[in-house]
Design a protein around this motif. Sequence first.
Motif, PDB file in Angstrom:
ATOM      1  N   SER A  54      46.505  40.923  50.222  1.00  8.29           N
ATOM      2  CA  SER A  54      45.425  40.744  49.240  1.00  8.29           C
ATOM      3  C   SER A  54      45.234  39.270  48.956  1.00  8.29           C
ATOM      4  CB  SER A  54      45.722  41.493  47.938  1.00  8.29           C
ATOM      5  OG  SER A  54      46.769  40.876  47.236  1.00  8.29           O
ATOM      6  N   ASP A  89      35.238  35.876  39.647  1.00  6.73           N
ATOM      7  CA  ASP A  89      36.500  36.420  40.119  1.00  6.73           C
ATOM      8  C   ASP A  89      36.239  37.254  41.380  1.00  6.73           C
ATOM      9  OD1 ASP A  89      39.371  37.094  39.726  1.00  6.73           O
ATOM     10  OD2 ASP A  89      38.547  39.111  39.534  1.00  6.73           O
ATOM     11  N   GLU A  99      43.912  47.357  41.968  1.00 10.21           N
ATOM     12  CA  GLU A  99      43.428  46.052  42.412  1.00 10.21           C
ATOM     13  C   GLU A  99      41.922  45.940  42.242  1.00 10.21           C
ATOM     14  OE1 GLU A  99      43.559  42.252  43.982  1.00 10.21           O
ATOM     15  OE2 GLU A  99      45.195  43.566  43.396  1.00 10.21           O
ATOM     16  N   GLN A 102      51.383  41.727  42.028  1.00  9.42           N
ATOM     17  CA  GLN A 102      50.154  41.159  41.491  1.00  9.42           C
ATOM     18  C   GLN A 102      50.513  40.416  40.201  1.00  9.42           C
ATOM     19  OE1 GLN A 102      46.936  44.342  41.780  1.00  9.42           O
ATOM     20  NE2 GLN A 102      48.827  45.487  41.998  1.00  9.42           N
ATOM     21  N   ARG A 153      43.147  36.749  46.008  1.00 10.31           N
ATOM     22  CA  ARG A 153      42.427  36.716  44.743  1.00 10.31           C
ATOM     23  C   ARG A 153      42.036  35.278  44.438  1.00 10.31           C
ATOM     24  NH1 ARG A 153      42.724  40.199  40.170  1.00 10.31           N
ATOM     25  NH2 ARG A 153      40.829  39.808  38.982  1.00 10.31           N
ATOM     26  N   GLN A 160      41.356  43.009  49.466  1.00 12.87           N
ATOM     27  CA  GLN A 160      42.622  43.643  49.793  1.00 12.87           C
ATOM     28  C   GLN A 160      42.457  44.509  51.034  1.00 12.87           C
ATOM     29  OE1 GLN A 160      44.464  45.899  46.677  1.00 12.87           O
ATOM     30  NE2 GLN A 160      45.725  47.053  48.104  1.00 12.87           N
ATOM     31  N   GLY A 185      38.124  39.325  44.701  1.00  8.71           N
ATOM     32  CA  GLY A 185      39.359  39.858  45.251  1.00  8.71           C
ATOM     33  C   GLY A 185      39.105  40.632  46.530  1.00  8.71           C
TER      34      GLY A 185
END
Length: 592
Positions: free
Chosen positions: A384, A434, A18, A164, A386, A438, A436
């Motif tokens: 998570s 981007d 990830e 994912q 994103r 988690q 992310g």
Amino acid sequence: MNYRVIFLIIFFAVGTTEIFGQSYITPNYYAFQPDEQSYFFKPIEFSEMQNSVFENIWARYSPDPLSSLVVNPSNIISFKEDVYAYGSYNSATYEMKEYSCFACYTRRNNPDVLLSSIQKPAFNSALIVSPFTNKRIKLGITYQYLGNGQNYYVLARPTYNEDQPHVTSDVSYNLSSSRAVFDDYDNLQTRAHFPSLYAGIPIGDRLYAGLKINYANYKVTGGQLVDGKNVNYVDDIDPNSGLSSNRNRNSVYDHWEYTLALNYNFSDHFNLGIDGGYLNGDFDQVGNENWGRENINVDETFRYKYYANNEYRADFIKTGDLWKFGIDGQYSPSNDLDFFINYRIWMGNQDLNYGLNTNNVWMNLTIQDPNINEINREVSNSESMRNTFGQGSISEVSHLFSFNFRRWLSSETRISSGIQVVFNINDKNVQTTDRGIQTSTDEETIDGVVEHSRFRRSESITEFIDESTLNQFSLYIPLIIDRQLWAKTNIQLGALYIFQETEITEKRNVNSAFEIYINDNGMESLLEDSNSNENSNTYFENPAYFNGFLMISFSPSNKVKLGITGFTNKRVISPSLSQNDIGFKVSTELRF
């Protein structure tokens, strides 16, 4: 090896991917593809010759009168009949091309080429009339229709990873595979309408004016509902499972195009025309995917439960316009010889925006061991998020030049040939961010006592700057032989040589930073890092190939013409992949 150990190893590997495995956005990133069609933000033309093989040819190689409208709308004046009607059905409505995403490396040398489909009209019609007493004024309408249905995932696509959706792996579940899945609904409907209005008005004895207004409306809507049982996902000890998913996509594109044209007859042997126009269009696509899975296993040694849920949403937006200008001329030194020259330029710009949002919750494991006098319980949960958003611009300039002739070799035979070259320059610049996050929690208890606990939180942010330039040279050399076999039967045999030389230069700057916090039984650790890198890629392509067609027409009277055409439809999709099809077309012409 203990199943709990195996599970922890897999879980840590997934969590590491990830953060570290997604530094590059590639075509595999999207759970579904943004729609791409060859007529998006491009003028739409229609003639007998432009269907199928000769669709990229902007010259008059055939006596088909509709071909003259492609060159200059004011040529509608040249229709001599009070009423001209045309209709055709084309079987070659489906074409493959290499898919390129909004912001990614194309990776053209990868043998696993991602494909997207080009949908083309099947039904085509035209009507030209002289509505007034002054029959020199002409009005016309052309209409093309596209309509089909297909499976939601009819094309090759990246292997879909349940946890994912933007990451591929070997341990994955692909809904387009032949596993034991019960599809409650799986359909994608495409509908498109392309009407055009034409008008021609004489201004004096030698000058003519023309007008064209074109509207394009393209819609795709559909989805896939899945409710599956007995899907063997993890391994052989997982015979019972439940899967449910709800996926849908809606795409809408429309544009308006306006063209003004003039044509001046300098003499009975020479005329010159000019035209200019403007196009403005919008594309909007929204897709949603909701996925859930539950696995339960009970046997003599342990009870196992697995749960996962994913929500995915993607929005793609493009707005753009295009300016075009053209000049064309015809010189006829004799009744059996015609020369044509044509130059066109298109200048287009597009602004694009997109956003991708993913939320995942997965993995819950419970184990009971009846062989010993204690209960082992292990629970692992992870969440998570994103978020990806980007914006950019595309600019494109195309120059076209063609020269061709038509020559009567005898009263029954005519030959047409020439050359067309196209220079195309396309620049794309996209900036993407981007982010992310988690979190995961692991806990193991034995007889109600917590023996081990672990908390992990990871966060990454990456910024991409993508620049690409395409330079393409295209060469077309057609040859058409037209022969009258009998009084009512005509045959046309045509061949087209196509050569394209393409150079694409791509450049990507990546700036990324990540942070990983771990609390393992009270022991805390923090890992932080950042990096920057730049990559560039340049590659060349120069495919060359032939296409051909054979048309036989029958005229039971001077007012009716029936035709059937067979043609090859070869396309070079990528250096490692091509399309070879054979299609047909049936047509009818009426003249009154």
